[in-house]
Design a protein around this motif. Structure first.
Motif, PDB file in Angstrom:
ATOM      1  N   LYS A  35       0.843  -1.200   0.000  1.00  0.00           N
ATOM      2  CA  LYS A  35       0.000   0.000   0.000  1.00  0.00           C
ATOM      3  C   LYS A  35       0.881   1.255   0.000  1.00  0.00           C
ATOM      4  O   LYS A  35       0.612   2.213  -0.719  1.00  0.00           O
ATOM      5  CB  LYS A  35      -0.919  -0.040   1.220  1.00  0.00           C
ATOM      6  CG  LYS A  35      -2.217   0.701   1.063  1.00  0.00           C
ATOM      7  CD  LYS A  35      -3.012   0.281  -0.159  1.00  0.00           C
ATOM      8  CE  LYS A  35      -4.441   0.755  -0.146  1.00  0.00           C
ATOM      9  NZ  LYS A  35      -5.135   0.603  -1.441  1.00  0.00           N
ATOM     10  N   HIS A  38       2.122   1.629  -3.421  1.00  0.00           N
ATOM     11  CA  HIS A  38       0.972   2.011  -4.266  1.00  0.00           C
ATOM     12  C   HIS A  38       0.782   3.534  -4.232  1.00  0.00           C
ATOM     13  O   HIS A  38       0.503   4.161  -5.250  1.00  0.00           O
ATOM     14  CB  HIS A  38      -0.254   1.267  -3.718  1.00  0.00           C
ATOM     15  CG  HIS A  38      -1.589   1.723  -4.214  1.00  0.00           C
ATOM     16  ND1 HIS A  38      -2.143   1.284  -5.387  1.00  0.00           N
ATOM     17  CD2 HIS A  38      -2.502   2.572  -3.661  1.00  0.00           C
ATOM     18  CE1 HIS A  38      -3.347   1.844  -5.547  1.00  0.00           C
ATOM     19  NE2 HIS A  38      -3.581   2.625  -4.512  1.00  0.00           N
ATOM     20  N   HIS A  50       0.810   0.813 -10.018  1.00  0.00           N
ATOM     21  CA  HIS A  50      -0.097   1.279  -8.951  1.00  0.00           C
ATOM     22  C   HIS A  50      -1.228   0.256  -8.778  1.00  0.00           C
ATOM     23  O   HIS A  50      -1.571  -0.130  -7.657  1.00  0.00           O
ATOM     24  CB  HIS A  50      -0.620   2.649  -9.403  1.00  0.00           C
ATOM     25  CG  HIS A  50      -1.640   3.302  -8.544  1.00  0.00           C
ATOM     26  ND1 HIS A  50      -1.342   3.899  -7.335  1.00  0.00           N
ATOM     27  CD2 HIS A  50      -2.975   3.494  -8.747  1.00  0.00           C
ATOM     28  CE1 HIS A  50      -2.450   4.430  -6.826  1.00  0.00           C
ATOM     29  NE2 HIS A  50      -3.448   4.191  -7.653  1.00  0.00           N
ATOM     30  N   ASP A  54      -1.990  -2.841  -5.752  1.00  0.00           N
ATOM     31  CA  ASP A  54      -3.263  -3.010  -5.040  1.00  0.00           C
ATOM     32  C   ASP A  54      -3.787  -4.442  -5.156  1.00  0.00           C
ATOM     33  O   ASP A  54      -4.476  -4.918  -4.250  1.00  0.00           O
ATOM     34  CB  ASP A  54      -4.306  -2.009  -5.548  1.00  0.00           C
ATOM     35  CG  ASP A  54      -4.709  -1.033  -4.450  1.00  0.00           C
ATOM     36  OD1 ASP A  54      -4.157  -1.127  -3.315  1.00  0.00           O
ATOM     37  OD2 ASP A  54      -5.569  -0.174  -4.703  1.00  0.00           O
TER      38      ASP A  54
HETATM   39 FE   LIG Z   1      -5.525   3.491  -4.106  1.00  0.00          FE
END
Ligand SMILES: [Fe+2]
Length: 155
Positions: A35, A38, A50, A54
């Motif tokens: 995260k 990300h 990105h 996730d």
């Molecule tokens: Fe997001």
């Protein structure tokens, strides 16, 4: 103190507890780290990476819940507290700040590769202790290996 009775013999329970607790900490660590990447990733391939990060977050979060609940079903209290995760020597650390896409690819190849190694050790450790736990660990390892491959081929 309230306890949940274990269906496993003491020795088997010890092996299962060690394997599941280690797995839980690793999965929480990978979820938080993915995260962080990300949010912080930069570069021309921002968008697919990105989104790929996730996907990793979703899968490891789901598996962390399965691991923790498997532990409870075996009479083992899972410890997913932030302090416990921080104190454990788990996957490699991610540096702070914005992250270049190439750095993210190499770091996640490393993080997932090392996680796979540790999961394979846990698979071996649960071989004689509990085959149902082992089966769960095998399923998770297959997913980690898939995502490891998907990062590795980009480097
Ligand atoms: Fe997001």
């Amino acid at each position: 103190m309230t306890t949940v009775k274990s269906p496993l013999a003491d020795d088997a329970r010890k092996h299962v507890a060690k394997a599941l607790q280690g797995a839980l900490v690793d999965l929480i660590d990978v979820a938080l780290t993915a995260k962080q990447a990300h949010w912080n990733i930069t570069g021309r391939h921002f968008r697919p990476l990105h989104e790929q990060l996730d996907e990793v977050v979703d899968i490891v979060r789901e598996h962390s819940d399965s691991v923790a609940e498997r532990a409870v079903a075996m009479g083992i209290s899972p410890d997913g507290r932030p302090s416990t995760v921080a104190e454990s020597t788990g996957p490699p650390r991610l540096e702070s700040g914005f992250l270049d896409q190439d750095k993210v690819i190499t770091t996640f190849t490393d993080i997932l590769g090392q996680s796979v190694q540790r999961f394979r050790e846990r698979i071996a450790e649960t071989e004689n202790a509990d085959l149902v736990t082992q089966s769960l660990l095998i399923e998770i390892t297959a997913d980690l290996e898939k995502h490891h491959w998907m990062f590795r081929v980009q480097s």
